[in-house]
Design a protein around this motif. Structure first.
Motif, PDB file in Angstrom:
ATOM      1  N   TYR A  68      19.281 -35.654  -1.075  1.00 18.93           N
ATOM      2  CA  TYR A  68      18.767 -36.313   0.127  1.00 18.93           C
ATOM      3  C   TYR A  68      17.435 -37.015  -0.071  1.00 18.93           C
ATOM      4  O   TYR A  68      16.617 -36.614  -0.895  1.00 18.93           O
ATOM      5  CB  TYR A  68      18.606 -35.275   1.245  1.00 18.93           C
ATOM      6  CG  TYR A  68      19.881 -34.608   1.674  1.00 18.93           C
ATOM      7  CD1 TYR A  68      20.801 -35.273   2.470  1.00 18.93           C
ATOM      8  CD2 TYR A  68      20.177 -33.308   1.271  1.00 18.93           C
ATOM      9  CE1 TYR A  68      21.978 -34.659   2.864  1.00 18.93           C
ATOM     10  CE2 TYR A  68      21.344 -32.677   1.664  1.00 18.93           C
ATOM     11  CZ  TYR A  68      22.243 -33.361   2.459  1.00 18.93           C
ATOM     12  OH  TYR A  68      23.404 -32.747   2.844  1.00 18.93           O
ATOM     13  N   ASN A 200      22.892 -29.168   4.424  1.00 25.96           N
ATOM     14  CA  ASN A 200      21.948 -29.667   5.419  1.00 25.96           C
ATOM     15  C   ASN A 200      22.568 -30.759   6.289  1.00 25.96           C
ATOM     16  O   ASN A 200      22.285 -30.852   7.487  1.00 25.96           O
ATOM     17  CB  ASN A 200      20.688 -30.197   4.732  1.00 25.96           C
ATOM     18  CG  ASN A 200      19.490 -30.214   5.665  1.00 25.96           C
ATOM     19  OD1 ASN A 200      19.196 -29.216   6.320  1.00 25.96           O
ATOM     20  ND2 ASN A 200      18.813 -31.338   5.741  1.00 25.96           N
ATOM     21  N   ASP A 201      23.440 -31.591   5.699  1.00 25.02           N
ATOM     22  CA  ASP A 201      24.037 -32.662   6.491  1.00 25.02           C
ATOM     23  C   ASP A 201      24.977 -32.115   7.563  1.00 25.02           C
ATOM     24  O   ASP A 201      25.210 -32.747   8.594  1.00 25.02           O
ATOM     25  CB  ASP A 201      24.749 -33.688   5.606  1.00 25.02           C
ATOM     26  CG  ASP A 201      25.825 -33.096   4.725  1.00 25.02           C
ATOM     27  OD1 ASP A 201      25.946 -31.862   4.682  1.00 25.02           O
ATOM     28  OD2 ASP A 201      26.551 -33.870   4.073  1.00 25.02           O
ATOM     29  N   VAL A 204      22.733 -31.352  10.430  1.00 27.60           N
ATOM     30  CA  VAL A 204      22.374 -32.614  11.084  1.00 27.60           C
ATOM     31  C   VAL A 204      23.520 -33.094  11.974  1.00 27.60           C
ATOM     32  O   VAL A 204      23.302 -33.535  13.110  1.00 27.60           O
ATOM     33  CB  VAL A 204      22.012 -33.686  10.036  1.00 27.60           C
ATOM     34  CG1 VAL A 204      21.830 -35.052  10.693  1.00 27.60           C
ATOM     35  CG2 VAL A 204      20.741 -33.288   9.279  1.00 27.60           C
ATOM     36  N   SER A 205      24.745 -33.007  11.479  1.00 27.50           N
ATOM     37  CA  SER A 205      25.917 -33.409  12.267  1.00 27.50           C
ATOM     38  C   SER A 205      26.069 -32.537  13.513  1.00 27.50           C
ATOM     39  O   SER A 205      26.420 -33.020  14.590  1.00 27.50           O
ATOM     40  CB  SER A 205      27.195 -33.323  11.417  1.00 27.50           C
ATOM     41  OG  SER A 205      27.161 -34.258  10.366  1.00 27.50           O
ATOM     42  N   VAL A 225      15.391 -37.578   8.699  1.00 28.19           N
ATOM     43  CA  VAL A 225      16.518 -37.383   9.628  1.00 28.19           C
ATOM     44  C   VAL A 225      16.323 -38.203  10.891  1.00 28.19           C
ATOM     45  O   VAL A 225      17.243 -38.897  11.355  1.00 28.19           O
ATOM     46  CB  VAL A 225      16.681 -35.884   9.977  1.00 28.19           C
ATOM     47  CG1 VAL A 225      17.676 -35.706  11.130  1.00 28.19           C
ATOM     48  CG2 VAL A 225      17.159 -35.098   8.761  1.00 28.19           C
ATOM     49  N   GLN A 229      18.988 -40.873   9.983  1.00 23.78           N
ATOM     50  CA  GLN A 229      20.269 -40.216  10.214  1.00 23.78           C
ATOM     51  C   GLN A 229      20.610 -40.031  11.688  1.00 23.78           C
ATOM     52  O   GLN A 229      21.736 -40.282  12.114  1.00 23.78           O
ATOM     53  CB  GLN A 229      20.298 -38.853   9.503  1.00 23.78           C
ATOM     54  CG  GLN A 229      20.311 -38.944   7.989  1.00 23.78           C
ATOM     55  CD  GLN A 229      20.388 -37.580   7.341  1.00 23.78           C
ATOM     56  OE1 GLN A 229      19.466 -36.764   7.437  1.00 23.78           O
ATOM     57  NE2 GLN A 229      21.503 -37.303   6.679  1.00 23.78           N
TER      58      GLN A 229
END
Length: 294
Positions: A68, A200-201, A204-205, A225, A229
């Protein structure tokens, strides 16, 4: 075929362990003896470019996938862009290994500091130094002082939090095995169990989809983020460091690695000559002050 120095040591060690197991079974090592075992060997030679690495003449560096921002750029650790990629190459240079002698390897975050023999020379992946993790692996000295931060969707109840008490009734999430998750459990102590994600993603989602009220990540990641993101999210604030010693990211090495003292010396030299500060300013300049949650 002649074994590389590290491979030869492992072969001998494995044979010795097998013989010992046959003789005395599976008796555990006494706690006091285990605690006294040294981490790395300060007496080992740090001759540039001639260390006892995984592959002779090469330096194998590991990180997670995806890699990332702002720690890496374009999910390509080998391009030298992003704070941790730049730090990795700076350490390699100090150890006598140019960019062409560096080999990158993908290792999941949790596996990097789990017990067991490593396939890399060191791992760089926002791994916080802790006494618990030191039981299984070695760490270099810290290359980055970090704070944890809370992210929430703009306009939400979580986004209006001004202190830790305001977070207690919320559904919070973070990546499993991270200091971020520790801060939720040990500092916030929410009334609901925290959601733990393998990546981690995924956290975030979950925030983006409204599955959690807020997530906790390190501060530089929080800026990325919210900027790239989930632009509908904002940084609610950051936590104060717990205790007198700041949380630091360290390079992860095999337990008792011959390279530990050499890698630590390299990191210390980069801090002393201003290289780490320069790289931090170049790649983490957006990680400025955020409100402190108390």
């Amino acid at each position: 075929m002649q074994l590389a120095p590290r491979a030869l040591r492992r072969a001998v060690a494995s044979a010795a362990i097998a013989l010992l197991a046959t003789a005395v079974g599976c008796a555990p090592q006494p706690a006091e003896k285990a605690a006294a075992s040294p981490s790395g060997s300060a007496g080992k030679s740090c001759a540039k470019g001639k260390l006892a690495t995984e592959t002779s003449g090469k330096l194998t560096i590991a990180t997670d996938e995806p890699a990332y921002e702002p720690w890496f750029k374009d999910d390509k650790p080998a391009n030298g862009k992003g704070f941790e990629s730049a730090v990795a190459y700076a350490v390699a240079q100090r150890l006598g290994y140019g960019k062409n002698a560096v080999v990158w390897q993908s290792v999941p975050f949790n596996k990097a500091f789990a017990p067991g023999v490593k396939t890399f020379d060191f791992d760089i992946n926002q791994v916080s130094i802790s006494a618990e993790r030191k039981k299984a692996v070695d760490f270099s000295s810290g290359y980055y002082d970090v704070r944890q931060a809370v992210i929430a969707l703009k306009g939400s109840k979580a986004a209006k939090a001004t202190g830790i008490a305001d977070l207690k009734g919320l559904k919070l999430g973070a990546q499993v095995g991270t200091t971020s998750l520790d801060y939720i459990d040990d500092v916030v102590k929410p009334s609901q169990e925290a959601a733990a994600y393998s990546k981690n993603d995924q956290a975030v989602s979950a925030l983006k989809n409204g599955q959690v009220d807020a997530i906790v990540v390190d501060l530089p990641t929080a800026f990325y983020v919210t900027a790239a993101q989930v632009t509908s999210a904002r940084i609610v604030g950051q936590f104060e460091n717990q205790g007198g010693t700041p949380e630091q990211f360290g390079l992860v090495l095999d337990k008792g690695s011959d390279l530990t003292s050499c890698v630590t010396s390299a990191v210390d030299a980069l801090r002393e000559d201003g290289t780490l500060a320069k790289l931090e300013k170049q790649w983490l300049s957006d990680a400025v002050d955020a409100p402190v949650l108390k």
